[in-house]
Enzyme design. Structure first.
Site, PDB file in Angstrom:
ATOM      1  N   ARG A 160      -1.086  -1.597  -5.827  1.00 16.02           N
ATOM      2  CA  ARG A 160      -1.893  -0.445  -5.421  1.00 16.02           C
ATOM      3  C   ARG A 160      -2.076  -0.413  -3.908  1.00 16.02           C
ATOM      4  NH1 ARG A 160      -7.851   0.588  -5.787  1.00 16.02           N
ATOM      5  NH2 ARG A 160      -8.093   2.846  -5.892  1.00 16.02           N
ATOM      6  N   HIS A 209      -0.802   2.647  -1.557  1.00 10.43           N
ATOM      7  CA  HIS A 209      -1.720   3.413  -0.708  1.00 10.43           C
ATOM      8  C   HIS A 209      -1.324   3.331   0.755  1.00 10.43           C
ATOM      9  CE1 HIS A 209      -5.388   4.267  -3.417  1.00 10.43           C
ATOM     10  NE2 HIS A 209      -4.331   4.053  -4.175  1.00 10.43           N
ATOM     11  N   ASN A 267      -9.444   4.537  -0.999  1.00  9.67           N
ATOM     12  CA  ASN A 267      -9.132   3.174  -0.556  1.00  9.67           C
ATOM     13  C   ASN A 267     -10.314   2.214  -0.629  1.00  9.67           C
ATOM     14  OD1 ASN A 267      -6.503   3.923   0.007  1.00  9.67           O
ATOM     15  ND2 ASN A 267      -6.919   4.365   2.162  1.00  9.67           N
ATOM     16  N   HIS A 273       0.995   1.111 -13.688  1.00  9.66           N
ATOM     17  CA  HIS A 273      -0.316   1.049 -14.319  1.00  9.66           C
ATOM     18  C   HIS A 273      -0.321   0.189 -15.575  1.00  9.66           C
ATOM     19  CE1 HIS A 273      -1.821   5.084 -12.380  1.00  9.66           C
ATOM     20  NE2 HIS A 273      -1.708   4.090 -11.513  1.00  9.66           N
TER      21      HIS A 273
END
Length: 308
Positions: free
Chosen positions: A17, A21, A52, A150
């Site tokens: 993740r 990002h 974030n 995921h």
């Protein structure tokens, strides 16, 4: 990474993740780490953007970077450190190995506004998701494939609570959620008053979701897979059953083309998903990289090197 993974086996999702990002906003340049936008104290940084604020893995990258600086000062960028550590974390979680090209350099500035607007959200519909990924050069198959990340990790109930009770202000749950799964999620995400102060989730959540370290967090992206347990295609098999945890996940079944790719990834033992994921991650980790004289190699990931 092996030492870190042995202590927290959900770090793989955290680093995936974090990489996503970072790379999704102006490329893989470690801009997401910055606490200070090159001396401009009045300018907000990416880390402060809403998407974030729950990022994990920054401390672990700082620790790795410190060891790298001790061994070879000023050589390995924070961007390279993140890309390499994420790949190794994926492998440690049972995911596929993929090659990582090195030579990235670090950004001297951060991009708060872009992070607020352009990082896909948990409640985005399929049109919004495909649009944001297409702007980075990812087609529909690659988008479906990357969302398969995921399949490992943990997520706060806050991200899905509206799906359970008041979806889009309708006063009803999200109709796309399988009814049995809906009941499981409601039990797992009971009011925090039903959990003790230390955050032990009610017994059903512990049994079905795995032990959790936070009252508002359950583990895994299916009702029976604990965080970091498997890197396989159960994510896609769950989508076919209406058991996608996030709205953005289940929306992959709302479009004929993306639903077709979901079926492809769900149909075998995970080989197709893993092969494509390797390719997609090579592409993701090469987005908008700074090389040559562009950017810099930071000594500490949180602060740019002051230009004389």
């Amino acid at each position: 990474m092996a030492k870190i993974y042995s202590q927290q086996n959900d770090i793989s999702f955290g680093l995936l993740r974090l990489l996503f990002h970072d790379c999704f906003i102006k490329g893989c340049d470690a801009s997401v780490f910055l606490d200070d936008s090159n001396g401009n104290k009045n300018h907000s940084v990416e880390r402060q953007a809403t998407p974030n604020k729950t990022l994990r893995g920054i401390n672990e990258i700082d620790m790795i970077k410190e060891e790298l600086e001790n061994a070879c000062p000023g050589v390995v960028s924070c961007a390279d450190t993140l890309a390499l550590a994420t790949r190794d974390a994926v492998v440690l979680a049972g995911g596929p190995f993929y090659p990582i090209f090195t030579g990235r350099r670090d950004s001297t500035q951060s991009y708060f506004d872009e992070a607020m607007d352009e990082i896909p959200k948990p409640n985005d519909n399929i049109t919004q998701t495909l649009f944001l990924f297409s702007r980075r050069g990812f087609d529909e198959r690659e988008t479906v494939n990357l969302l398969g990340a995921h399949n490992v990790g943990k997520i706060s109930c806050d991200f899905i609570r509206d799906r359970l009770t008041d979806f889009s202000g309708t006063g009803q749950p999200d109709a796309s959620v399988d009814p049995n799964f809906l009941n499981e999620l409601r039990l797992a995400c009971q009011d925090s008053s039903s959990t003790d102060h230390d955050g032990t989730v009610a017994s059903m959540a512990s049994r079905e979701m795995g032990n959790s370290s936070s009252a508002m967090i359950f583990q895994g992206l299916s009702s029976s897979v604990p965080s970091g347990a498997r890197f396989d295609n159960h994510y896609y098999q769950n989508l076919l059953k209406g058991r996608g945890l996030l709205f953005v996940d289940q929306q992959l079944m709302a479009d004929e083309n993306t639903a077709r790719f979901v079926a492809v990834y769900a149909s075998d033992d995970g080989t197709t998903f893993r092969r494509d994921f390797s390719r997609s991650m090579v592409k993701m980790s090469n987005l908008g990289v700074l090389t040559g004289t562009l950017g810099q190699v930071r000594n500490k990931c949180s602060f740019p090197i002051r230009q004389s």
